[in-house]
Design a protein around this motif. Structure first.
Motif, PDB file in Angstrom:
ATOM      1  N   ALA A 223      86.882  28.061  78.251  1.00 20.16           N
ATOM      2  CA  ALA A 223      85.499  27.647  78.063  1.00 20.16           C
ATOM      3  C   ALA A 223      85.140  26.540  79.045  1.00 20.16           C
ATOM      4  O   ALA A 223      85.953  25.675  79.344  1.00 20.16           O
ATOM      5  CB  ALA A 223      85.274  27.168  76.630  1.00 20.16           C
TER       6      ALA A 223
ATOM      7  N   LYS B 137      81.945  23.792  79.563  1.00 21.12           N
ATOM      8  CA  LYS B 137      80.699  23.268  79.020  1.00 21.12           C
ATOM      9  C   LYS B 137      79.637  23.235  80.107  1.00 21.12           C
ATOM     10  O   LYS B 137      79.856  22.705  81.200  1.00 21.12           O
ATOM     11  CB  LYS B 137      80.899  21.865  78.445  1.00 21.12           C
TER      12      LYS B 137
ATOM     13  N   GLY C 249      77.042  21.514  71.840  1.00 22.72           N
ATOM     14  CA  GLY C 249      77.331  21.957  73.196  1.00 22.72           C
ATOM     15  C   GLY C 249      76.957  23.400  73.459  1.00 22.72           C
ATOM     16  O   GLY C 249      76.851  24.222  72.544  1.00 22.72           O
TER      17      GLY C 249
ATOM     18  N   HIS D 118      78.469  26.416  75.883  1.00 26.80           N
ATOM     19  CA  HIS D 118      79.651  26.733  76.680  1.00 26.80           C
ATOM     20  C   HIS D 118      79.578  28.144  77.262  1.00 26.80           C
ATOM     21  O   HIS D 118      79.024  29.049  76.633  1.00 26.80           O
ATOM     22  CB  HIS D 118      80.922  26.626  75.836  1.00 26.80           C
TER      23      HIS D 118
END
Length: 305
Positions: free
Chosen positions: A160, A162, A272, A274
């Protein structure tokens, strides 16, 4: 070792299109070839592999158990081939093959689709498939190169990166406020009609926090339920109730007065955004370019790499 000389591997492209499109006609439209050619490819592929892959009806096809297993393997083969071609093209600056992106519906509508249109202008040989769904997409099973995930990430074997963040705001239309009044405290919200996202585990429960760090949980007792975020937004614009929506989906509505923020000192906790991709390999050039282009788009840049 299996002898592949008797199998035309080009038919894997057609087979994958049939499975993903759900019918021979839709696959033909997707590939730009005649339906009779699609049917011929499928008949010959089944003869070559010695198994029944599809069950045909008048309007659509269903996939046999053997077909499901063969589809998963076929997609891996095609993905590997596309990655190899994409890697070769990196040196020339041209991206080729297909980039398959999965995203929540509202984020796909407001952010990803416009960004991908710009990416296609820069890399016209790159085909794009956007899968918009308010559900957790299985990247491997659905042959997705990269997925956008909002909020907390579940533990997984995926990699992942961000790319940004968001918050949720409490909003309502001016017409709704003129009828129901404007709440001044979180406790007053529970008495108001609510537009809820039915896909959430607790669609009528909203957690908010103030700029000073205070936290409240609001439990609405009645609501207008919708199964997608854009539908919730539409219902809210029409005066259906209070809604708890992402800033990226209704920011323009608030700025232009179509929606009004309620209790503007309160919002959802920052979360977030991602980009997630399979971790079995390094991100291929098309995924790296996608992530860089999305970051530039979110930063307000005009150039798409």
């Amino acid at each position: 070792m299996t002898d592949l000389s008797g199998v035309n591997l080009n038919r894997l492209v057609v087979f994958a299109a049939v499975v993903e499109a759900g019918s021979l006609t839709a696959a033909a439209d997707r590939l730009g070839i005649a339906k009779t050619m699609v049917s011929t490819h499928m008949q010959r592929l089944e003869a070559e592999v010695g198994a029944s892959l599809l069950v045909r009806t008048t309007r659509r096809v269903s996939v046999t158990e053997a077909g499901h297993a063969f589809y998963a393997a076929s997609r891996q083969i095609l993905s590997t081939a596309e990655d190899a071609i994409s890697a070769l093209a990196q040196g020339s600056g041209d991206l080729r093959g297909t980039l398959r992106v999965a995203t929540p519906i509202d984020y796909g509508t407001n952010v990803i689709a416009p960004m991908l249109a710009g990416l296609r202008r820069t890399h016209p040989e790159l085909k794009v498939e956007l899968v918009s769904a308010d559900r957790m997409v299985d990247l491997v099973a659905e042959s997705v190169d990269v997925a956008i995930r909002l909020g907390r990430l579940a533990d997984s074997s995926y990699r992942a990166v961000k790319i940004g963040g968001f918050v949720k705001w409490l909003v309502a239309s001016p017409e709704f406020i003129s009828t129901w009044g404007k709440p001044t405290k979180p406790e007053a919200l529970a008495k108001l009609p609510f537009v809820a996202m039915s896909a959430l585990v607790k669609p009528l429960v909203v957690s908010i926090e103030s700029r000073r760090g205070a936290r409240r949980t609001v439990r609405f007792s009645a609501g207008f339920f919708a199964d997608t975020s854009p539908t919730c937004r539409a219902a809210t614009l029409a005066g259906g109730g209070v809604a708890f929506l992402t800033d990226f989906s209704i920011g323009d509505d608030v700025a232009e007065g179509r929606l009004v923020r309620l209790l503007p000192e309160w919002s959802g906790a920052p979360a977030g955004i991602h980009a997630v991709f399979p971790s079995a390999r390094q991100p291929v050039p098309k995924v790296r370019v996608f992530i860089d282009a999305l970051k530039a788009h979110l930063a307000g840049g005009v150039d798409v790499v």
